[in-house]
Design a protein around this motif. Structure first.
Motif, PDB file in Angstrom:
ATOM      1  N   ILE A 184       0.862  -1.182   0.000  1.00  0.00           N
ATOM      2  CA  ILE A 184       0.000   0.000   0.000  1.00  0.00           C
ATOM      3  C   ILE A 184       0.895   1.227   0.000  1.00  0.00           C
ATOM      4  CG2 ILE A 184      -1.637   1.370   1.332  1.00  0.00           C
ATOM      5  CD1 ILE A 184      -2.986  -1.135   2.191  1.00  0.00           C
ATOM      6  N   THR A 185       0.652   2.123  -0.939  1.00  0.00           N
ATOM      7  CA  THR A 185       1.449   3.336  -1.086  1.00  0.00           C
ATOM      8  C   THR A 185       0.534   4.540  -1.040  1.00  0.00           C
ATOM      9  OG1 THR A 185       2.976   2.142  -2.547  1.00  0.00           O
ATOM     10  CG2 THR A 185       3.114   4.540  -2.546  1.00  0.00           C
ATOM     11  N   GLN A 186       0.957   5.565  -0.325  1.00  0.00           N
ATOM     12  CA  GLN A 186       0.190   6.810  -0.310  1.00  0.00           C
ATOM     13  C   GLN A 186       0.746   7.717  -1.397  1.00  0.00           C
ATOM     14  OE1 GLN A 186      -0.004  10.053   2.955  1.00  0.00           O
ATOM     15  NE2 GLN A 186      -1.713   8.681   3.395  1.00  0.00           N
ATOM     16  N   LYS A 187      -0.111   8.136  -2.296  1.00  0.00           N
ATOM     17  CA  LYS A 187       0.366   8.984  -3.389  1.00  0.00           C
ATOM     18  C   LYS A 187      -0.742   9.930  -3.855  1.00  0.00           C
ATOM     19  CE  LYS A 187      -0.752   5.972  -7.329  1.00  0.00           C
ATOM     20  NZ  LYS A 187      -0.209   5.320  -8.543  1.00  0.00           N
ATOM     21  N   GLU A 188      -0.333  10.903  -4.643  1.00  0.00           N
ATOM     22  CA  GLU A 188      -1.271  11.851  -5.224  1.00  0.00           C
ATOM     23  C   GLU A 188      -1.960  11.169  -6.398  1.00  0.00           C
ATOM     24  OE1 GLU A 188      -3.034  15.455  -4.667  1.00  0.00           O
ATOM     25  OE2 GLU A 188      -1.149  14.894  -3.653  1.00  0.00           O
ATOM     26  N   THR A 189      -3.276  11.009  -6.310  1.00  0.00           N
ATOM     27  CA  THR A 189      -3.993  10.307  -7.372  1.00  0.00           C
ATOM     28  C   THR A 189      -5.462  10.717  -7.368  1.00  0.00           C
ATOM     29  OG1 THR A 189      -4.420   8.126  -8.333  1.00  0.00           O
ATOM     30  CG2 THR A 189      -4.538   8.285  -5.920  1.00  0.00           C
ATOM     31  N   VAL A 190      -6.260  10.066  -8.186  1.00  0.00           N
ATOM     32  CA  VAL A 190      -7.684  10.393  -8.276  1.00  0.00           C
ATOM     33  C   VAL A 190      -8.441   9.813  -7.086  1.00  0.00           C
ATOM     34  CG1 VAL A 190      -7.683  10.533 -10.782  1.00  0.00           C
ATOM     35  CG2 VAL A 190      -8.111   8.341  -9.677  1.00  0.00           C
ATOM     36  N   GLU A 191      -9.611  10.321  -6.843  1.00  0.00           N
ATOM     37  CA  GLU A 191     -10.467   9.844  -5.760  1.00  0.00           C
ATOM     38  C   GLU A 191     -11.036   8.475  -6.103  1.00  0.00           C
ATOM     39  OE1 GLU A 191     -14.358  11.454  -3.205  1.00  0.00           O
ATOM     40  OE2 GLU A 191     -13.571  12.598  -4.904  1.00  0.00           O
ATOM     41  N   PHE A 192     -11.242   7.642  -5.066  1.00  0.00           N
ATOM     42  CA  PHE A 192     -11.878   6.345  -5.262  1.00  0.00           C
ATOM     43  C   PHE A 192     -13.289   6.556  -5.785  1.00  0.00           C
ATOM     44  CE2 PHE A 192     -14.458   2.899  -3.082  1.00  0.00           C
ATOM     45  CZ  PHE A 192     -14.186   1.939  -4.045  1.00  0.00           C
ATOM     46  N   ASN A 193     -13.627   5.884  -6.877  1.00  0.00           N
ATOM     47  CA  ASN A 193     -14.913   6.065  -7.539  1.00  0.00           C
ATOM     48  C   ASN A 193     -15.764   4.818  -7.357  1.00  0.00           C
ATOM     49  OD1 ASN A 193     -17.091   6.508  -9.240  1.00  0.00           O
ATOM     50  ND2 ASN A 193     -15.867   7.359 -10.899  1.00  0.00           N
ATOM     51  N   GLU A 194     -16.719   4.866  -6.449  1.00  0.00           N
ATOM     52  CA  GLU A 194     -17.559   3.699  -6.164  1.00  0.00           C
ATOM     53  C   GLU A 194     -18.531   3.400  -7.294  1.00  0.00           C
ATOM     54  OE1 GLU A 194     -18.978   2.735  -2.402  1.00  0.00           O
ATOM     55  OE2 GLU A 194     -17.879   4.294  -1.363  1.00  0.00           O
ATOM     56  N   ASP A 195     -18.760   4.360  -8.188  1.00  0.00           N
ATOM     57  CA  ASP A 195     -19.727   4.159  -9.268  1.00  0.00           C
ATOM     58  C   ASP A 195     -19.111   3.533 -10.508  1.00  0.00           C
ATOM     59  OD1 ASP A 195     -21.799   5.277  -7.790  1.00  0.00           O
ATOM     60  OD2 ASP A 195     -21.211   7.304  -8.361  1.00  0.00           O
ATOM     61  N   ARG A 196     -17.770   3.406 -10.533  1.00  0.00           N
ATOM     62  CA  ARG A 196     -17.102   2.821 -11.704  1.00  0.00           C
ATOM     63  C   ARG A 196     -16.188   1.710 -11.246  1.00  0.00           C
ATOM     64  NH1 ARG A 196     -14.221   6.779 -15.596  1.00  0.00           N
ATOM     65  NH2 ARG A 196     -14.079   4.799 -16.687  1.00  0.00           N
ATOM     66  N   ARG A 197     -16.758   0.582 -10.930  1.00  0.00           N
ATOM     67  CA  ARG A 197     -15.991  -0.534 -10.395  1.00  0.00           C
ATOM     68  C   ARG A 197     -15.416  -1.379 -11.522  1.00  0.00           C
ATOM     69  NH1 ARG A 197     -16.870  -0.670  -5.045  1.00  0.00           N
ATOM     70  NH2 ARG A 197     -18.703   0.440  -4.329  1.00  0.00           N
ATOM     71  N   GLY A 198     -14.181  -1.832 -11.316  1.00  0.00           N
ATOM     72  CA  GLY A 198     -13.482  -2.569 -12.358  1.00  0.00           C
ATOM     73  C   GLY A 198     -14.115  -3.892 -12.706  1.00  0.00           C
ATOM     74  N   TYR A 199     -14.925  -4.474 -11.807  1.00  0.00           N
ATOM     75  CA  TYR A 199     -15.472  -5.788 -12.113  1.00  0.00           C
ATOM     76  C   TYR A 199     -16.359  -5.754 -13.345  1.00  0.00           C
ATOM     77  CZ  TYR A 199     -19.913  -4.435  -9.922  1.00  0.00           C
ATOM     78  OH  TYR A 199     -21.071  -3.818  -9.591  1.00  0.00           O
ATOM     79  N   ALA A 200     -16.861  -4.574 -13.694  1.00  0.00           N
ATOM     80  CA  ALA A 200     -17.725  -4.463 -14.866  1.00  0.00           C
ATOM     81  C   ALA A 200     -16.955  -4.713 -16.156  1.00  0.00           C
ATOM     82  CB  ALA A 200     -18.357  -3.071 -14.917  1.00  0.00           C
ATOM     83  N   THR A 201     -15.604  -4.581 -16.112  1.00  0.00           N
ATOM     84  CA  THR A 201     -14.803  -4.770 -17.310  1.00  0.00           C
ATOM     85  C   THR A 201     -14.118  -6.136 -17.327  1.00  0.00           C
ATOM     86  OG1 THR A 201     -12.793  -3.856 -16.311  1.00  0.00           O
ATOM     87  CG2 THR A 201     -14.318  -2.298 -17.309  1.00  0.00           C
ATOM     88  N   ARG A 202     -14.355  -6.933 -16.316  1.00  0.00           N
ATOM     89  CA  ARG A 202     -13.662  -8.207 -16.196  1.00  0.00           C
ATOM     90  C   ARG A 202     -14.441  -9.332 -16.878  1.00  0.00           C
ATOM     91  NH1 ARG A 202     -12.169  -7.953 -10.521  1.00  0.00           N
ATOM     92  NH2 ARG A 202     -12.729 -10.122 -10.292  1.00  0.00           N
ATOM     93  N   ASP A 203     -13.741 -10.365 -17.201  1.00  0.00           N
ATOM     94  CA  ASP A 203     -14.351 -11.544 -17.816  1.00  0.00           C
ATOM     95  C   ASP A 203     -15.029 -12.368 -16.729  1.00  0.00           C
ATOM     96  OD1 ASP A 203     -15.074 -13.773 -19.175  1.00  0.00           O
ATOM     97  OD2 ASP A 203     -13.028 -14.470 -19.575  1.00  0.00           O
ATOM     98  N   GLU A 204     -16.364 -12.354 -16.695  1.00  0.00           N
ATOM     99  CA  GLU A 204     -17.105 -13.036 -15.640  1.00  0.00           C
ATOM    100  C   GLU A 204     -17.008 -14.548 -15.756  1.00  0.00           C
ATOM    101  OE1 GLU A 204     -20.958 -11.650 -14.767  1.00  0.00           O
ATOM    102  OE2 GLU A 204     -20.495  -9.545 -15.143  1.00  0.00           O
ATOM    103  N   SER A 205     -16.529 -15.050 -16.889  1.00  0.00           N
ATOM    104  CA  SER A 205     -16.367 -16.500 -17.031  1.00  0.00           C
ATOM    105  C   SER A 205     -15.075 -16.985 -16.396  1.00  0.00           C
ATOM    106  CB  SER A 205     -16.370 -16.888 -18.515  1.00  0.00           C
ATOM    107  OG  SER A 205     -15.246 -16.314 -19.174  1.00  0.00           O
ATOM    108  N   SER A 206     -14.191 -16.044 -16.029  1.00  0.00           N
ATOM    109  CA  SER A 206     -12.927 -16.421 -15.402  1.00  0.00           C
ATOM    110  C   SER A 206     -13.179 -17.002 -14.020  1.00  0.00           C
ATOM    111  CB  SER A 206     -12.009 -15.191 -15.279  1.00  0.00           C
ATOM    112  OG  SER A 206     -10.922 -15.468 -14.412  1.00  0.00           O
ATOM    113  N   PRO A 207     -12.471 -18.076 -13.632  1.00  0.00           N
ATOM    114  CA  PRO A 207     -12.645 -18.646 -12.287  1.00  0.00           C
ATOM    115  C   PRO A 207     -12.206 -17.686 -11.196  1.00  0.00           C
ATOM    116  CG  PRO A 207     -10.798 -19.678 -13.446  1.00  0.00           C
ATOM    117  CD  PRO A 207     -11.519 -18.854 -14.454  1.00  0.00           C
TER     118      PRO A 207
END
Length: 227
Positions: A60-83
């Motif tokens: 875990i690193t503390q750095k200057e970055t964008v805010e956590f976006n709860e409305d754009r979760r990465g699971y929506a772009t993942r292959d749901e057939s993957s185990p």
């Protein structure tokens, strides 16, 4: 903004996919046999993937970055057939999913309400110090010396009916929310509590939802820093 996000050392990564299963935000994917952070905005910084990494490739690193976006979760772009795909309950963080808690079913026995009335027992208040919020507790407060320290996620007292009698009794309690609080100072605060006092014991209480695991991780890191 400055906040905690994970970083992955690809040289150490063996592509075991354990971090993907542990990440309920969908921030990590396997690319060319290595785990990679897809976007900082998908990472909540709680580090649920850290304990599952067999090669210590994730930090875990503390750095200057964008805010956590709860409305754009990465699971929506993942292959749901993957185990390795684990879709969070309720479409997001399981700890935020709406639930209705039903009381235990009562069976009808034909008796009147008066027949079932019992004397009401009053529970003793076992709290022996104030404040309790981790931000407000001084790490050198007198009540911490020789104390049994209870570090508690702040939802637990509402979910556990006998919290005072079963857990607060004979303990100094501090409460925190690893998901919603500004946790940037929590590890150093707990480290200072341990270093500056002779504690008898340290107990961590958390909810079962993944986002609550941060409080155990922060405490473990503080213990390691203090030893």
């Amino acid at each position: 903004m400055k906040r905690d996000v994970i970083t992955i050392d690809e040289d150490k990564c063996i592509g075991c996919e354990k971090c993907i299963k542990a990440c309920h935000q969908g921030a990590i994917q396997i690319v060319d046999g290595k785990a990679r952070m897809m976007k900082d905005e998908y990472c909540d910084g709680l580090g649920m993937c850290l304990p599952d990494c067999p090669t210590d490739a994730i930090k875990i690193t503390q750095k200057e970055t964008v805010e956590f976006n709860e409305d754009r979760r990465g699971y929506a772009t993942r292959d749901e057939s993957s185990p390795a795909f684990v879709k969070p309950a309720g479409g997001g963080c399981p700890g935020s999913a709406a639930r209705t808690i039903k009381p235990k079913e009562e069976t009808s026995c034909g008796c009147s309400d008066e027949d079932h009335k019992l004397p009401t027992a009053r529970h003793e208040n076992e709290l022996r110090q104030w404040p309790v919020q981790l931000h407000l507790v001084h790490p050198q407060a007198d009540y911490l010396e020789n104390a049994n320290l209870l570090i508690c996620a702040d939802c637990v007292p509402f979910a556990y009916a006998n919290f005072h009698s079963d857990f607060i009794k004979d303990h100094v309690v501090v409460v925190a929310c690893p998901k919603l609080d500004d946790t940037s100072t929590y590890v150093s605060k707990i480290t200072s509590m341990i270093s500056n006092n002779k504690l008898k014991s340290i107990t961590v209480l958390r909810m079962e939802v993944p986002c609550c695991g941060g409080i155990a991780r922060m405490t473990a890191e503080a213990i390691q820093n203090a030893t």
